[in-house]
Design a protein around this motif. Sequence first.
Motif, PDB file in Angstrom:
ATOM      1  N   ALA A 405      54.164 -27.009  26.479  1.00  0.00           N
ATOM      2  CA  ALA A 405      54.602 -28.389  26.234  1.00  0.00           C
ATOM      3  C   ALA A 405      53.434 -29.363  26.096  1.00  0.00           C
ATOM      4  CB  ALA A 405      55.514 -28.846  27.370  1.00  0.00           C
ATOM      5  N   ALA A 406      52.198 -28.853  26.093  1.00  0.00           N
ATOM      6  CA  ALA A 406      50.993 -29.693  25.994  1.00  0.00           C
ATOM      7  C   ALA A 406      50.967 -30.743  27.103  1.00  0.00           C
ATOM      8  CB  ALA A 406      50.915 -30.351  24.621  1.00  0.00           C
ATOM      9  N   ALA A 414      56.526 -38.689  31.068  1.00  0.00           N
ATOM     10  CA  ALA A 414      56.563 -37.346  30.495  1.00  0.00           C
ATOM     11  C   ALA A 414      57.052 -37.377  29.057  1.00  0.00           C
ATOM     12  CB  ALA A 414      57.469 -36.453  31.334  1.00  0.00           C
ATOM     13  N   THR A 415      56.495 -36.509  28.234  1.00  0.00           N
ATOM     14  CA  THR A 415      56.989 -36.337  26.870  1.00  0.00           C
ATOM     15  C   THR A 415      58.287 -35.542  26.902  1.00  0.00           C
ATOM     16  OG1 THR A 415      55.802 -34.253  26.551  1.00  0.00           O
ATOM     17  CG2 THR A 415      54.609 -36.295  26.030  1.00  0.00           C
ATOM     18  N   PRO A 416      59.119 -35.592  25.850  1.00  0.00           N
ATOM     19  CA  PRO A 416      60.344 -34.775  25.812  1.00  0.00           C
ATOM     20  C   PRO A 416      60.058 -33.288  26.010  1.00  0.00           C
ATOM     21  CG  PRO A 416      60.407 -36.437  24.089  1.00  0.00           C
ATOM     22  CD  PRO A 416      59.040 -36.515  24.690  1.00  0.00           C
ATOM     23  N   ALA A 417      58.969 -32.807  25.447  1.00  0.00           N
ATOM     24  CA  ALA A 417      58.624 -31.391  25.603  1.00  0.00           C
ATOM     25  C   ALA A 417      58.329 -31.052  27.061  1.00  0.00           C
ATOM     26  CB  ALA A 417      57.426 -31.041  24.728  1.00  0.00           C
ATOM     27  N   THR A 418      57.616 -31.950  27.747  1.00  0.00           N
ATOM     28  CA  THR A 418      57.310 -31.721  29.158  1.00  0.00           C
ATOM     29  C   THR A 418      58.582 -31.705  29.993  1.00  0.00           C
ATOM     30  OG1 THR A 418      55.102 -32.700  29.008  1.00  0.00           O
ATOM     31  CG2 THR A 418      56.125 -32.671  31.177  1.00  0.00           C
ATOM     32  N   ALA A 421      60.310 -28.452  29.545  1.00  0.00           N
ATOM     33  CA  ALA A 421      59.587 -27.408  30.272  1.00  0.00           C
ATOM     34  C   ALA A 421      59.948 -27.435  31.752  1.00  0.00           C
ATOM     35  CB  ALA A 421      58.082 -27.589  30.095  1.00  0.00           C
ATOM     36  N   ILE A 422      60.050 -28.638  32.322  1.00  0.00           N
ATOM     37  CA  ILE A 422      60.407 -28.785  33.735  1.00  0.00           C
ATOM     38  C   ILE A 422      61.838 -28.314  33.974  1.00  0.00           C
ATOM     39  CG2 ILE A 422      60.766 -30.461  35.592  1.00  0.00           C
ATOM     40  CD1 ILE A 422      58.410 -32.062  34.395  1.00  0.00           C
ATOM     41  N   PHE A 423      62.761 -28.657  33.065  1.00  0.00           N
ATOM     42  CA  PHE A 423      64.132 -28.169  33.196  1.00  0.00           C
ATOM     43  C   PHE A 423      64.185 -26.645  33.118  1.00  0.00           C
ATOM     44  CE2 PHE A 423      65.613 -32.385  31.153  1.00  0.00           C
ATOM     45  CZ  PHE A 423      65.606 -33.015  32.391  1.00  0.00           C
ATOM     46  N   ALA A 424      63.360 -26.070  32.260  1.00  0.00           N
ATOM     47  CA  ALA A 424      63.360 -24.615  32.079  1.00  0.00           C
ATOM     48  C   ALA A 424      63.000 -23.902  33.375  1.00  0.00           C
ATOM     49  CB  ALA A 424      62.403 -24.217  30.960  1.00  0.00           C
TER      50      ALA A 424
END
Length: 467
Positions: A405-406, A414-418, A421-424
């Motif tokens: 997620a960079a 947090a960015t949407p990607a981050t 990643a945290i939800f994952a």
Amino acid sequence: MARELGKDKFGVQRTMRRKDFFGDSLGTFALNTMSGLVGQMTYFYTDKVGVAAGSVATILLICKIIDAFTDLIMGNIVDHTKPGKEKYRPWLLKAGIPAGILTVMMFTVPKGNSGLQIAYLLITNILFTAVAYTAVCIPYNSLMIVRTNSQEERGRMGTWRAASGYVSGMIIAVAIIPLTNMLGGTQSAWIKFGAVAGALVVLAFLICYLTSKETVQNPVGAAAEMAEEEEAVPFLEAVVKLFHNKYWVMILIMNFFVNVLYGINGASGAYYAKWIYGNDNLMGIMGAVGMIPTLLGFILVGPMIKHLGVTKTLKVSFAIGCICNVVRIVNPYHFVFNLTMGCFGTFANIPMMCLMGVLTAMSIDYNEYQYGKKMVASSQAASSFGCKIGSGIGASVIGWCLAIAAYDATLSSATPATKQAIFAFSIYIPMIMFAVLFIMSCRFDLEKRLPVLKEEIARRKAQKSES
């Protein structure tokens, strides 16, 4: 005059009093303090020292792989201790004191050159987890087998150990973020916290050493010489035999998934509080509220085991863990909602923590039925091999998800990607893990077979002693 302990419901002589259970449990307190700190190291390295998330994940996994192999070596060392000497108890001092020193060193990462930092992380983590932790953990886990013959007392030991370990884990979870933030939130603040934790580790191991005994040399009544013969199994032969024990293999797989969960849970909370809830000090509230289902879990696990048995108790806990994570998907941003679901998840962990050691002890008894040899320390060490790989992967999954997620710890939000990643690693992966554990527990039938197997073991030994 001390009160007679009497026999348990199976007619086996009891050997332990409350002070013995308490003293024994402090070994788990110290070990879980160490592992709890390791669980926080990903956050410390990325957000306080500034090491890249991907580098941290890879370093931690390398250390865990080395750690897993040192488990096998340590099990072999313990199993081949010369007759007439204590095998397990002395290691509480031999490795316990260095463990306290290394606890502090984990936080004294040098500033500046990234290459030097990575080398320091690698060396200190190997010494901390692969050497000191392993040198205590393998003998300590094996103490349960030689401390008492009573399955009832072993169950109580497991409960006391789990309770003590969970207390230390909760102290880390509740205190480490708020206290280090109060001290300035810098690396120096974390070093001070590590110094206190290191002192507690040494004290706990010392008390455990003073209250422990190795009283059971032969759990089913054969001669002491036979006990010596049972332990003298070449290492490679022991490993081959263990992988032909289907119950031990099942427990190995279950321990692997349990420790993936443990590794994730130990390191994910700080990221969730900081980037999803927007305040990492909420870790204190999350940890404090988590004490409620923890206490309920330890109160209820005994009655659950009594009415359901070991295996069914685990089935129920794994089902609860899976369901609560499914429900969290509905609204992963709401603090109170997720805190409530997290309480169910915490409750689901308690029986698992209490009984995995008991299941391993069952598989060791099955070794004796199948091979005539228990291979106690080798069984514990090889089982711990899977545990260490699992916890290493669990901690590394967080770093790898963040790297994909960079992740940038210097951003204000947090960015949407981050966030994904945290939800994952906080919801989706634990949900899958609990589902796999539930399926595995449904296939475990040794608990039902064990009484008959023990009778057969006793019959064989009686015949051998007569001949």
